[in-house]
Enzyme design. Structure first.
Site, short mmCIF file in Angstrom:
data_model
loop_
_atom_site.label_atom_id
_atom_site.label_comp_id
_atom_site.label_asym_id
_atom_site.label_seq_id
_atom_site.Cartn_x
_atom_site.Cartn_y
_atom_site.Cartn_z
N THR A 110 40.78 101.26 70.35
CA THR A 110 40.92 103.10 70.86
C THR A 110 42.30 102.58 71.53
OG1 THR A 110 39.28 102.96 72.44
CG2 THR A 110 38.79 104.36 71.04
N CYS A 111 42.12 100.84 72.56
CA CYS A 111 42.70 100.80 73.03
C CYS A 111 43.22 101.42 74.54
CB CYS A 111 44.17 100.12 72.30
SG CYS A 111 45.40 101.99 71.47
N ASP A 112 41.74 102.16 75.29
CA ASP A 112 41.33 102.44 75.95
C ASP A 112 41.48 102.04 77.11
OD1 ASP A 112 40.39 104.48 77.71
OD2 ASP A 112 41.33 106.03 77.11
#
Ligand SMILES: *Cc1c(COP(=O)(O)O)cnc(C)c1O
EC number: 4.1.1.19
Length: 631
Positions: A498-500
């Site tokens: 999620t690139c979070d």
């Protein structure tokens, strides 16, 4: 000492949390034990995944095992039936499954079909759940218990279902519901069957403790309860009150707190009977816990009791207090959700890439003419066995920082800096390995060990598929599903796609509680490496969100028949077009806009008409494809 399957079992605790359903076979694969006729057969999860890959179905995959759901329904009901027999309890047990825990159609269907022999019913907490439940209530002896807020539409539907012969019981959650039910009952001329939900004062432990107790938002407190009784009496509806309900919260780890709440509850139940209500059912709510970490303790992710003890304890408490007051033993209901469906689903995902910090292999020595600082770093290697580890580490840090300064001042180039950092990580890896043998590990070196944990990039979304891991730090058993006949030599955290920065799993279960890393195998680029999160059947599927627009994974039910793996109920995961339309994009319109852009690019001479076709095709394929990484 060579590594064997026993070591893998011990490391991942599979027999402690697996409840007899999961194990590791001699090939080093995780297996699920499925019933095939009269025997139980171990089925390799890796083989299941390979079968799906052959069918063209990509990772991640949510596997559902109907057989495990059946066995949980069986275990829950049989545990109560056994306890009833052993204690000569005069009432019966009739569980209801709370739909909110996993609302999938297949689950509700299985509950109503397989559960039929136990008169197993349903609990609905909202209008949509009531409407779903009504279509599956075939058994006139099973209960349909209605919690949650009820408007007139809800009440009318429940009343008419009673007319059809379904045993619908409306439970009062708020004082204002009672006048509404009485009014609708008079208007339709149908007598309701009623329950009252009470706020116990007994405190519980665990993540969800606030849903019970004085400050709980649900249920009546004791003055409200007395007001409700008085209203039922004055309106001539006291004969409709048959059920008393409380819910202490979910995942209750401690049997002592469960007993205490049951004691308070049975006191209230008896009081209602003494007020003259025809009390018949004591509904003890949910809370039956799952031993996610396998520690059999009162940690939040575990429980210090078995299903058998749970049933025996509840029955004993109720029996004792009813006998003291000469009240007939009620029918017992539990609304156990988590304990029934947790084992049912397993999420399997693949590892896409790895970032290594640990550097066990010795890197190349610095060239003769390399800067002194590189040689200094390199020399530390020879001192690790002789010198103080802390001193070696201090030196390594110092030289590394010197190298970075040299780079900033333009004295050395990027290649030299990179060579130095490789040496630094190698030195640190060796220091950490040695530190592990010390009786007391200095604080700096403990931190060093955690800095050497690798990142394994996993093809799934924590927010979509393990929301409680992110939201409340719940632990789930997570482990590789193959290669377990070889030693997992690396430590990793799992980063999702999620690139979070919250999109990661960095707490795992182990023997002594939790660790900040998962023990994993080395993975070379391109190599298949599959990891599973187990016990995800409860709450995870529908709490998930569309963070980064990653949608539902593919889902498939897996069973076994005459030794062959059977795949059924395949549900394709969300496509890109699906998730975009959830946030109000129109996929057709998107495509049209993109076509127009491409046409403009053609007219400006940036691309050819043929290239436009390729680009537009790629866009269209992207729209209809899976939201996860496809290889
Ligand atoms: C959520 C809920 C349940 C289910 O609890 P579990 O801990 O999953 O067994 C039961 N009853 C009510 C009223 C609930 O809100």
């Amino acid at each position: 000492m060579s590594w064997n399957i026993e070591d893998a079992r011990e490391l991942y605790g599979v027999q402690r949390w697996g409840n007899g359903y999961f194990d590791i076979n001699s090939d080093g694969d995780v297996v699920v034990q499925l019933r095939d006729g009269d025997s139980t057969v171990p089925v390799s999860l890796q083989k299941i995944i390979e079968g799906l890959a052959d069918r063209g179905s990509a990772m991640p995959q949510l596997l559902r095992f109907r057989d495990l759901l059946d066995r949980r329904i069986e275990d829950l009901n049989e545990s109560f039936l056994t306890a009833i027999k052993e204690t000569s309890y005069q009432g019966s047990y009739r569980g209801v499954y709370p739909i909110k825990v996993n609302q999938q159609q297949q689950v509700i269907e299985e509950i109503s079909e397989f559960g039929r022999k136990y008169n197993y019913g349903l609990e609905a907490g909202s209008k949509p759940e009531l409407i779903a439940a009504l279509a599956y209530m075939q058994d006139p002896n099973a209960y349909l218990i209605c919690n949650g807020y009820k408007d007139d539409e809800f009440i009318d539907l429940a009343l008419r279902a009673i007319q059809m012969g379904i045993r619908v019981i409306m439970v009062l959650e708020m004082p204002s519901e009672l006048p509404a039910i009485i009014a609708r009952s008079r208007a339709l001329d149908i007598r309701p069957e009623l329950g009252i939900r009470f706020r116990l004062s007994t405190k519980s432990e665990g993540h969800w403790a606030e849903s019970g107790g004085d400050r709980s938002v649900f249920g009546l407190n004791s003055p409200q309860l007395i007001d409700a009784i008085d209203l039922l009496k004055s309106e001539g509806f006291l004969d409709c009150l048959t059920l008393f309900h409380y819910h202490q919260g979910s995942q209750l780890p401690n049997i002592r707190a469960i007993r205490e709440a049951a004691t308070e509850a049975v006191r209230v139940f008896v009081s209602l009977a003494q007020e003259g209500a025809p009390m018949e059912i004591l509904d003890m709510g949910g809370g039956l816990a799952v031993d996610y970490d396998g520690s059999h303790s009162n940690f939040a992710s575990s429980c210090n009791y078995s299903l058998k003890e749970y049933a025996a304890n509840l029955i004993e408490v109720v029996q004792q207090h009813c006998d003291e007051t000469n009240i007939p033993h009620p029918t017992l209901v539990t609304e156990s959700g988590r304990a029934v469906v947790a084992y049912y689903s397993v999420l399997v995902f693949n590892i896409l890439d790895v970032t290594r910090f640990s550097q066990p292999e010795e890197p190349a020595a610095p060239a003769k003419d390399a800067h002194d600082m590189l040689h200094n770093l390199w020399e530390i290697r020879n001192r690790i066995d002789r010198n103080d580890l802390q001193e070696c580490f201090n030196d390594a840090l110092f030289y590394r920082d010197q190298v970075r300064d040299l780079f900033r001042h333009g004295v050395i180039d990027l290649r030299a800096r990179s060579a130095a950092e490789k040496i630094y990580w190698h030195v640190c890896t060796r220091i950490a390995a040695k530190a592990q043998l010390l009786d007391h590990i200095p604080e700096d070196l403990q931190t060093l060990q955690s800095n050497l944990i690798d990142f394994y990039y996993a093809n799934f979304s924590v927010f979509q598929s393990l929301p409680d891991s992110w939201a409340i730090d719940q632990l789930f058993p997570i482990m590789p599903i193959h290669k377990l006949d070889t030693e997992p030599t690396h430590r990793a955290i799992l980063a999702d796609i999620t690139c979070d920065c919250d999109g990661k799993v960095d707490r795992f279960i182990n023997r002594d509680g939790t660790t900040t890393y998962l023990q994993v195998h080395d993975r070379q680029p391109g190599e298949e490496y599959n990891i599973a999160a187990f016990l995800v059947g409860a709450y995870q599927e529908t709490l998930g969100d569309l963070h980064n627009l990653l949608g539902d994974p593919h889902v498939v039910s897996v069973g076994i028949e005459e030794g062959e793996i059977i795949y059924t109920h395949e549900v394709e995961g969300d496509s890109v077009a699906d998730v975009l339309s959830y946030v109000e994009y129109d996929p057709k319109d998107l495509e049209k806009r993109f076509r127009n852009f491409a046409e403009k690019a053609v007219s400006k001479g940036k691309i050819s008409a043929k290239q436009r076709k390729l680009i537009v095709d790629a866009y269209r394929n992207g729209l209809s494809g899976y939201t996860y990484y496809e290889s």
